[in-house]
Design a protein around this motif. Structure first.
Motif, PDB file in Angstrom:
ATOM      1  N   GLY A   1       0.826  -1.210   0.000  1.00 26.65           N
ATOM      2  CA  GLY A   1       0.000   0.000   0.000  1.00 26.65           C
ATOM      3  C   GLY A   1       0.860   1.260   0.000  1.00 26.65           C
ATOM      4  N   TRP A   2       0.213   2.367   0.342  1.00 29.21           N
ATOM      5  CA  TRP A   2       0.918   3.637   0.400  1.00 29.21           C
ATOM      6  C   TRP A   2       1.804   3.691   1.650  1.00 29.21           C
ATOM      7  CZ3 TRP A   2       0.354   5.199  -4.197  1.00 29.21           C
ATOM      8  CH2 TRP A   2      -0.867   5.215  -4.838  1.00 29.21           C
ATOM      9  N   VAL A   3       2.951   4.316   1.485  1.00 29.96           N
ATOM     10  CA  VAL A   3       3.845   4.563   2.613  1.00 29.96           C
ATOM     11  C   VAL A   3       4.258   6.027   2.567  1.00 29.96           C
ATOM     12  CG1 VAL A   3       4.709   2.193   2.708  1.00 29.96           C
ATOM     13  CG2 VAL A   3       5.922   3.900   1.328  1.00 29.96           C
ATOM     14  N   SER A   4       4.775   6.506   3.688  1.00 30.98           N
ATOM     15  CA  SER A   4       5.180   7.907   3.766  1.00 30.98           C
ATOM     16  C   SER A   4       6.569   8.101   3.153  1.00 30.98           C
ATOM     17  CB  SER A   4       5.194   8.363   5.230  1.00 30.98           C
ATOM     18  OG  SER A   4       6.182   7.630   5.951  1.00 30.98           O
ATOM     19  N   VAL A   5       6.879   9.364   2.876  1.00 29.78           N
ATOM     20  CA  VAL A   5       8.218   9.701   2.398  1.00 29.78           C
ATOM     21  C   VAL A   5       9.253   9.346   3.453  1.00 29.78           C
ATOM     22  CG1 VAL A   5       9.721  11.610   1.713  1.00 29.78           C
ATOM     23  CG2 VAL A   5       7.389  11.484   0.810  1.00 29.78           C
TER      24      VAL A   5
ATOM     25  N   TYR B   1      10.794  18.357  -5.824  1.00 23.80           N
ATOM     26  CA  TYR B   1      10.349  17.686  -7.046  1.00 23.80           C
ATOM     27  C   TYR B   1       8.931  17.139  -6.921  1.00 23.80           C
ATOM     28  CZ  TYR B   1      15.228  18.006  -8.465  1.00 23.80           C
ATOM     29  OH  TYR B   1      16.476  18.475  -8.804  1.00 23.80           O
ATOM     30  N   ALA B   2       8.275  17.455  -5.835  1.00 20.27           N
ATOM     31  CA  ALA B   2       6.846  17.186  -5.656  1.00 20.27           C
ATOM     32  C   ALA B   2       6.480  15.727  -5.952  1.00 20.27           C
ATOM     33  CB  ALA B   2       6.027  18.132  -6.532  1.00 20.27           C
ATOM     34  N   VAL B   3       7.035  14.843  -5.152  1.00 22.30           N
ATOM     35  CA  VAL B   3       6.654  13.438  -5.276  1.00 22.30           C
ATOM     36  C   VAL B   3       5.178  13.297  -4.918  1.00 22.30           C
ATOM     37  CG1 VAL B   3       7.010  11.136  -4.345  1.00 22.30           C
ATOM     38  CG2 VAL B   3       8.972  12.583  -4.831  1.00 22.30           C
ATOM     39  N   ARG B   4       4.419  12.650  -5.779  1.00 24.02           N
ATOM     40  CA  ARG B   4       2.986  12.538  -5.572  1.00 24.02           C
ATOM     41  C   ARG B   4       2.625  11.376  -4.660  1.00 24.02           C
ATOM     42  NH1 ARG B   4       0.299  12.068 -11.241  1.00 24.02           N
ATOM     43  NH2 ARG B   4      -1.556  12.045  -9.908  1.00 24.02           N
ATOM     44  N   HIS B   5       3.201  10.190  -4.923  1.00 22.54           N
ATOM     45  CA  HIS B   5       2.855   8.996  -4.155  1.00 22.54           C
ATOM     46  C   HIS B   5       4.095   8.133  -3.966  1.00 22.54           C
ATOM     47  CE1 HIS B   5      -1.350   9.978  -4.757  1.00 22.54           C
ATOM     48  NE2 HIS B   5      -1.182   9.962  -6.076  1.00 22.54           N
ATOM     49  N   VAL B   6       4.073   7.348  -2.877  1.00 22.16           N
ATOM     50  CA  VAL B   6       5.087   6.332  -2.633  1.00 22.16           C
ATOM     51  C   VAL B   6       4.358   5.056  -2.214  1.00 22.16           C
ATOM     52  CG1 VAL B   6       7.123   5.649  -1.340  1.00 22.16           C
ATOM     53  CG2 VAL B   6       6.761   8.077  -1.899  1.00 22.16           C
ATOM     54  N   ALA B   7       4.604   3.975  -2.921  1.00 24.42           N
ATOM     55  CA  ALA B   7       4.030   2.672  -2.586  1.00 24.42           C
ATOM     56  C   ALA B   7       5.177   1.689  -2.369  1.00 24.42           C
ATOM     57  CB  ALA B   7       3.107   2.173  -3.691  1.00 24.42           C
ATOM     58  N   ALA B   8       4.956   0.698  -1.500  1.00 24.84           N
ATOM     59  CA  ALA B   8       6.052  -0.225  -1.182  1.00 24.84           C
ATOM     60  C   ALA B   8       5.515  -1.601  -0.802  1.00 24.84           C
ATOM     61  CB  ALA B   8       6.903   0.321  -0.047  1.00 24.84           C
ATOM     62  N   ARG B   9       6.332  -2.593  -1.082  1.00 15.64           N
ATOM     63  CA  ARG B   9       6.042  -3.974  -0.675  1.00 15.64           C
ATOM     64  C   ARG B   9       7.348  -4.631  -0.253  1.00 15.64           C
ATOM     65  NH1 ARG B   9       2.878  -5.912  -4.517  1.00 15.64           N
ATOM     66  NH2 ARG B   9       1.042  -6.086  -3.164  1.00 15.64           N
ATOM     67  N   GLY B  10       7.259  -5.455   0.810  1.00 15.46           N
ATOM     68  CA  GLY B  10       8.431  -6.162   1.292  1.00 15.46           C
ATOM     69  C   GLY B  10       8.093  -7.594   1.665  1.00 15.46           C
ATOM     70  N   TRP B  11       9.109  -8.460   1.660  1.00 16.14           N
ATOM     71  CA  TRP B  11       8.912  -9.858   2.043  1.00 16.14           C
ATOM     72  C   TRP B  11      10.245 -10.473   2.425  1.00 16.14           C
ATOM     73  CZ3 TRP B  11       8.394  -8.163  -3.040  1.00 16.14           C
ATOM     74  CH2 TRP B  11       9.361  -8.614  -3.947  1.00 16.14           C
TER      75      TRP B  11
END
Length: 318
Positions: free
Chosen positions: A167-171, A193-203
């Motif tokens: 899902g979404w994660v913070s900067v 640079y106005a990052v709009r979104h950050v998404a991440a997945r880990g395993w």
């Protein structure tokens, strides 16, 4: 119906070489009327010579094979039998192999090269009327799909990271990957640079390899390119160091033949002597989106599954 058996005609006597020779010399083997007047002493040797000539056989002679000939015949027979046996076995083996799966045949099974078993990948659906990047209708190379659906899924056997669930994660969570002394400058850069979104997945894999994938979407391709050029660069290192890998070097074993055209992939590895774990990291730039991919493992992170992860994530973004 009865068979009619006909007798063979009586063979015509064939003169022997001695008889032929005698004829040519003017000698005869039978006494005729004209020979009766000859002396008895001359006729007796001729009669004795005629008595010594064996009668003509009525059937073709049978040649008795010698000892050496019998050995040759037996050897030929054995070889003929062996050829027939091996031909039968070869045919049976070929039929058996043709009906088996490749992985079932000893010696023909594909050797495990360390790749992970990812689920079948599919590009996410787009909003109505929105084109995919790298098409004639999308020269700005904007990803209109949900960024979270562009994240690479975890492979089979993986244990999901409870904090990086896709899902979404913070900067701030993204910045935690970098060395503490570098985070303040990176925060300012990302804000500019106005990052709009950050998404991440880990395993985490059963062998202990931990994997983390971050996707950053910028306002435009120009912002993404500038961030990549200033913070990552084109040098032999990965630019801003990660917290777990203070030193990096360009991975010489990485080949860019399989990446999607118009995208950029940079792959790095922590050189020896590394600490408790080794880190491999890569950046994938595709249009307005930048991906950070990290593999970390105690004793050394394998190159094959890492390169596989980079290529698959590149395909999803391309």
């Amino acid at each position: 119906m009865t068979e009619q058996i006909t007798s063979s005609p009586k063979p015509t006597p064939i003169p022997t070489p001695d008889a032929e020779a005698g004829t040519e010399a003017g000698l005869v083997t039978e006494a005729g009327p004209e020979s009766e007047s000859e002396s008895a002493s001359a006729s007796e040797p001729v009669a004795a010579a005629a008595a010594d000539i064996p009668p003509m056989p009525t059937q073709p002679p049978v040649v008795q094979a010698g000892r050496s000939s019998r050995r040759v015949l037996r050897a030929v027979g054995r070889w003929a039998a062996a050829v027939a046996v091996f031909a039968g076995l070869g045919t049976g083996a070929a039929f058996g192999i043709s009906g088996m799966e490749r992985t079932d045949v000893p010696g023909l099974a594909t050797r495990d090269d360390g790749r992970w078993e990812y689920p079948r990948l599919a590009l996410p659906a787009l909003p109505a009327g929105a084109p995919r990047p790298y098409t004639d209708a999308n020269k700005a190379e904007i990803h209109h799909a949900d960024l979270r659906e562009l994240l690479l899924p975890a492979p089979a056997g993986a244990t999901a990271d409870k904090k990086l669930t896709g899902g979404w994660v913070s900067v701030e969570r993204y910045l935690s990957e970098y060395a503490p002394e570098e985070r303040a400058d990176l925060r300012i850069t990302l804000r500019d640079y106005a990052v709009r979104h950050v998404a991440a997945r880990g395993w985490t894999m059963p062998d202990g390899t931990t994997s983390r994938v971050y996707l950053l979407r910028f306002q435009s391709v120009a912002f993404a390119l500038t961030y990549e050029a200033t913070e990552i660069g084109d040098g032999l290192t990965a630019g801003v160091p990660l917290a777990a890998a203070p030193e990096t070097e360009l991975d010489e074993g990485w080949a860019e033949d399989d990446i999607v055209p118009n995208t950029l992939s940079k792959v790095y590895a922590e050189p020896k002597p590394y600490g408790r774990t080794q880190v491999r990291q890569a950046y994938v730039l595709a249009g307005d989106t930048l991906a950070l991919i990290v593999h970390e493992k105690k004793g050394g992170a394998a190159a094959v599954p890492f390169n596989q992860t980079v290529m698959l994530q590149n395909q999803l973004l391309g």
